[in-house]
Design a protein around this motif. Structure first.
Motif, PDB file in Angstrom:
ATOM      1  N   GLU A  25       8.633  -2.310  -2.911  1.00 55.12           N
ATOM      2  CA  GLU A  25       8.928  -1.876  -4.279  1.00 55.12           C
ATOM      3  C   GLU A  25      10.401  -1.458  -4.372  1.00 55.12           C
ATOM      4  N   PRO A 146       4.099  -1.237  -3.685  1.00 52.54           N
ATOM      5  CA  PRO A 146       3.778  -1.484  -5.097  1.00 52.54           C
ATOM      6  C   PRO A 146       2.727  -0.504  -5.614  1.00 52.54           C
ATOM      7  N   SER A 181       2.774  -6.207 -12.961  1.00 54.57           N
ATOM      8  CA  SER A 181       3.018  -4.914 -12.323  1.00 54.57           C
ATOM      9  C   SER A 181       4.434  -4.755 -11.775  1.00 54.57           C
ATOM     10  N   ASP A 182       5.331  -5.700 -12.057  1.00 54.52           N
ATOM     11  CA  ASP A 182       6.724  -5.595 -11.613  1.00 54.52           C
ATOM     12  C   ASP A 182       7.413  -4.481 -12.401  1.00 54.52           C
ATOM     13  N   ARG A 184      10.454  -3.508 -12.551  1.00 58.50           N
ATOM     14  CA  ARG A 184      11.726  -3.875 -13.191  1.00 58.50           C
ATOM     15  C   ARG A 184      11.473  -4.508 -14.559  1.00 58.50           C
ATOM     16  N   LEU A 185      10.474  -5.393 -14.634  1.00 59.65           N
ATOM     17  CA  LEU A 185      10.122  -6.021 -15.911  1.00 59.65           C
ATOM     18  C   LEU A 185       9.532  -4.997 -16.879  1.00 59.65           C
ATOM     19  N   THR A 216       4.034 -13.160 -18.900  1.00 64.13           N
ATOM     20  CA  THR A 216       4.312 -14.009 -17.747  1.00 64.13           C
ATOM     21  C   THR A 216       3.511 -15.299 -17.917  1.00 64.13           C
TER      22      THR A 216
END
Length: 349
Positions: A25, A146, A181-182, A184-185, A216
């Motif tokens: 992460e 994560p 679950s990113d 940054r996004l 996505t």
């Protein structure tokens, strides 16, 4: 040490001489480094008191020598060293020599005015190594894995507050389901939505997420199946054509459709045996919210029908790759077959 405890110590100005950061992460890791830098270094003299190295290019001895250099016109120094692969089982990308004993000796009498950060993008450290064992005793070792489930939703809620906005748990779950679950996004999406809502303490609603949140490709496929299941074939075709317009390869879309159908089949097989959403998510390696939505979709199919659809997908995959059929037409035909399968299942009831 858990991240929240380390953050609390830093904010209380109890700074460790050495931090070891590892995990996948990277967004949280970068945020941690920013926090330590802001708490430790006067911005006016940051250029003189912050050093950054690559352990694959610079010997550890030179990095430690810099750590022992007195700060200039300030009380503290920060030394950041990336790619510390010598702490893992991964073969380092270069042959720079690392004297582990030298780092252990440094930790016996570290420079009180310097914080050193060793950072490596790896899932785990090599716990068999003498150096790693010593670091667990003499340094602060922080894993950055994560975020999952409640931790992820909580992070979304806290991050929204940083942008003077508010998001409730159901909407946080919806945003994660939509974007993934990113972190940054998710951060970019929250910033965009907070700016859109405008006023301070604005609420990020379902409508705002539907209007602004980017899907996505995987989420578009999920929505495509959702539309077919809901009998909205026109909407399903619209989503399909949107994906194709953005240049998505039809064979990849077919593979994602196959993955979604396989997930429905696994849920159809295992949910009746008492497996929870959390257990199914772990088994299928997907987000729990995706399992929840897939369980709703799976109700519309029977096990035999899902197996038939997977057989059709395998056949269409072969025909597409061997040039026997137009790729776009193959996708359109498959969607109509899914709709027909649903009609058959409904007629059977």
């Amino acid at each position: 040490m858990p991240l929240h405890e380390v953050v609390r110590e830093i904010k209380a100005k109890r700074i460790a001489p050495l931090y070891v950061l590892y995990g996948a992460e990277t967004f949280l890791m970068e945020e941690f480094v920013k926090l330590l830098r802001s708490e430790l270094i006067d911005p006016e003299y940051a250029d003189l008191n912050v050093s950054q190295y690559d352990c694959a290019e610079t010997p550890l001895s030179a990095i430690l020598q810099d750590a022992e250099t007195l700060p200039f016109l300030a009380e503290h120094r920060l030394v950041l060293a990336d790619n510390a692969f010598f702490l893992t089982g991964v073969k380092p990308p270069s042959k720079v020599e690392v004297d582990a004993d030298e780092l252990i000796r440094y930790l016996d009498e570290p420079a009180e005015y310097t914080a050193v950060i060793l950072r490596v993008n790896a899932d785990k450290l090599d716990e068999r190594k003498k150096l790693v064992k010593a670091l667990h005793q003499k340094a602060v070792v922080v894993p950055f894995q994560p975020l999952q489930a409640a931790d992820l939703y909580g992070w979304v809620e806290r991050r929204a507050k940083q942008y003077q906005a508010r998001i409730e748990r159901p909407e946080a779950m919806k945003l994660v389901e939509r974007v993934g679950s990113d972190l940054r996004l998710l951060d970019k999406e929250l910033e965009k939505m907070a700016l859109y809502t405008g006023n301070q303490d604005a609420v990020i609603t379902d409508q705002v997420i539907e209007l602004l949140a980017s899907r996505t490709l995987e989420q578009n496929v999920f929505a495509l199946v959702e539309a077919v299941v809901g009998g909205q074939l026109n909407e399903a075709f619209r989503i399909l054509y949107d994906c194709l317009k953005t240049g998505e390869e039809p064979i990849r879309l077919l593979a994602l459709l196959a993955r979604q159908i396989r997930m429905l089949l696994h849920i159809k097989m295992w949910a009746p045996r008492g497996y929870t959403q959390q257990q199914l998510a772990g088994m299928l390696k997907v987000h729990p919210y995706a399992v929840k939505k897939a369980m709703e979709q799976a109700r519309h199919f029977d096990e035999a029908g899902l197996r038939r659809l997977l057989g059709i997908l395998a056949e269409e995959d072969f025909r597409m790759k061997s040039g026997q059929v137009d790729k776009r037409i193959a996708l359109e035909v498959f969607m109509t077959q899914v709709a027909a399968q649903l009609q058959t299942a409904k007629a059977g009831h």
